[in-house]
Design an enzyme around this catalytic site. Sequence first.
Site, PDB file in Angstrom:
ATOM      1  N   LYS A 284      -6.594 -18.065  -0.283  1.00 16.76           N
ATOM      2  CA  LYS A 284      -5.506 -17.192  -0.272  1.00 16.76           C
ATOM      3  C   LYS A 284      -3.966 -17.496   0.024  1.00 16.76           C
ATOM      4  CE  LYS A 284      -6.249 -12.681   1.400  1.00 16.76           C
ATOM      5  NZ  LYS A 284      -6.212 -11.637   2.364  1.00 16.76           N
TER       6      LYS A 284
ATOM      7  N   THR B  49      -5.113  -0.252  11.298  1.00 19.17           N
ATOM      8  CA  THR B  49      -5.584   0.868  11.868  1.00 19.17           C
ATOM      9  C   THR B  49      -6.848   0.585  13.001  1.00 19.17           C
ATOM     10  OG1 THR B  49      -4.956   1.987   9.850  1.00 19.17           O
ATOM     11  CG2 THR B  49      -6.543   3.229  11.258  1.00 19.17           C
TER      12      THR B  49
ATOM     13  N   LEU C 255       1.786   2.932   5.043  1.00 19.05           N
ATOM     14  CA  LEU C 255       2.259   2.864   3.604  1.00 19.05           C
ATOM     15  C   LEU C 255       0.817   3.218   2.732  1.00 19.05           C
ATOM     16  CD1 LEU C 255       1.038  -0.045   2.838  1.00 19.05           C
ATOM     17  CD2 LEU C 255       2.680  -0.943   3.944  1.00 19.05           C
TER      18      LEU C 255
ATOM     19  N   GLU D 192      -1.271   2.470  -0.967  1.00 18.26           N
ATOM     20  CA  GLU D 192      -1.282   1.543  -2.105  1.00 18.26           C
ATOM     21  C   GLU D 192      -0.514   1.742  -3.345  1.00 18.26           C
ATOM     22  OE1 GLU D 192      -5.243   0.099  -2.775  1.00 18.26           O
ATOM     23  OE2 GLU D 192      -5.480  -0.020  -0.650  1.00 18.26           O
TER      24      GLU D 192
ATOM     25  N   GLY E  99     -10.826   8.742  -2.437  1.00 15.29           N
ATOM     26  CA  GLY E  99     -11.456   7.552  -2.274  1.00 15.29           C
ATOM     27  C   GLY E  99     -10.255   6.694  -1.541  1.00 15.29           C
TER      28      GLY E  99
ATOM     29  N   CYS F 237      -8.744   3.660   3.037  1.00 12.54           N
ATOM     30  CA  CYS F 237      -8.434   4.215   4.500  1.00 12.54           C
ATOM     31  C   CYS F 237      -8.960   5.761   4.606  1.00 12.54           C
ATOM     32  CB  CYS F 237      -6.826   4.528   4.214  1.00 12.54           C
ATOM     33  SG  CYS F 237      -6.121   2.948   3.851  1.00 12.54           S
TER      34      CYS F 237
END
Length: 437
Positions: free
Chosen positions: A35, A122, A153, A155, A260, A263
Amino acid sequence: MRIAMIGSGYVGLVSGACLSEFGHQVICVDKDESKIAALRQGVMPIFEPGLDEVVAANVKAGRLTFETELGKAVSSADAVFIGVGTPSRRGDGHADLSYVFAAAEEIALALTGYTVVVTKSTVPVGTSRKVEEIIRRIKPDAQFDMASNPEFLREGSAIGDFRRPDRVVVGCDSERAREVMREVYRPLFLNETPILFTSRESSELIKYAANAFLATKITFINEMADLCEKLGADVQDVSRGIGLDGRIGGKFLHAGPGFGGSCFPKDTLALVKTARDAGLPTQIVEAVVAVNDERKLRMAKKIEAAFGGVKGKTIAVLGLTFKPNTDDMRDAPSLVIVPKLQAAGAVIRAFDPEGAKEAAKHLNVQQCKDAYDAIQGADGVVILTEWNEFRALDLAKVKAALKTPLVIDLRNIYRPAMMAQAGFRYVSVGRAEADGR
Ligand code: UGA
């Protein structure tokens, strides 16, 4: 300000990139070498509109770099943000904090000078205190304060949300740490963004309460939608009618196939567990979780009923991701609905503008090159995700391509009268069926 962002997933990467855009010097850290190598080449690990441009501009300006080791990033930082993943723990639904605690141990070893350590992921109420304990145990003389700074925020609109948040919430007990956090977010004061300082427990609970409230709002309107169908009312009128009341507000009142994403499902479940552990079960949030789970199965039944049974039918499914402008498939309604339809004997031809690759990991469906390709020769269309490109399909072309002119729109992106006029049988959510055949 020098900032270390530990974890370069959704929240970490977007926050890190946007903080560097504010003018801070940011190092994003992730253990995943491939990544980091890709990010150094400008290749994003996720699809998020505008993210690649923000990353490229700030890498070019020398404010944003990527590392696999956190040592250097942490030792030079004024603030270290923990933005690693907190998945649902298998079995009990609790947030899995092993990545957070592992990061805390590594951070402890690398701390030098006064630093504010911030939980951005979170995390359940009390986590910031646990992180503090870990760091103090490993390095008793470390000069640091803990803060909790949840991220709100969404997505698909993450960059805009970070640049123009409704509020910034910071939980911490030390004035020195508050000063550092004020400095981190100072660029937002120009937009007069409210910054709310609270205790760490309140800050952590604000995040869960916000997501649970929004999930409740969606679930409420979904129930009203079902009632509308039975009583001959129109859920869009009902949404507008209640949403115009300033105390209710019109946002997050779109009926659909159930919420869905990465989060709401995870965070509602974690809040249910937290409340149960505290001996005070939240009956409302528990109901929201149960109603939303059931809703996805209900939607599969609704589709089957509209087709009069799906055995041997070919269904074009438009949209697989949990919402538009993302390639994220986590807890997408499609993951429940599509296998149910397949189990009932349907053949699925699907198209999703960005989610095809992710979807292929979870669903065994024929992926088509565009919406019309998916629709070609199908017995009907199901709109599962409201991607913009599905909002203005060439209806004559759709009708000509379909074996039977049936459109099931689980996102209410078309008007029933218009669909009837175009010659379709149109089934949507919380509105009367229209039949123009
Ligand atoms: C959500 C929150 O909106 C963010 O504020 C929060 O920061 C984020 O979770 C998080 O905790 O990280 P996100 O999951 O990206 O953001 O997406 P949303 O736009 O909130 O949508 C969530 C789900 O609710 C989707 O499945 C969407 O289709 C559904 N939804 C949303 C509805 O069915 N109806 C609506 O009116 C709104």
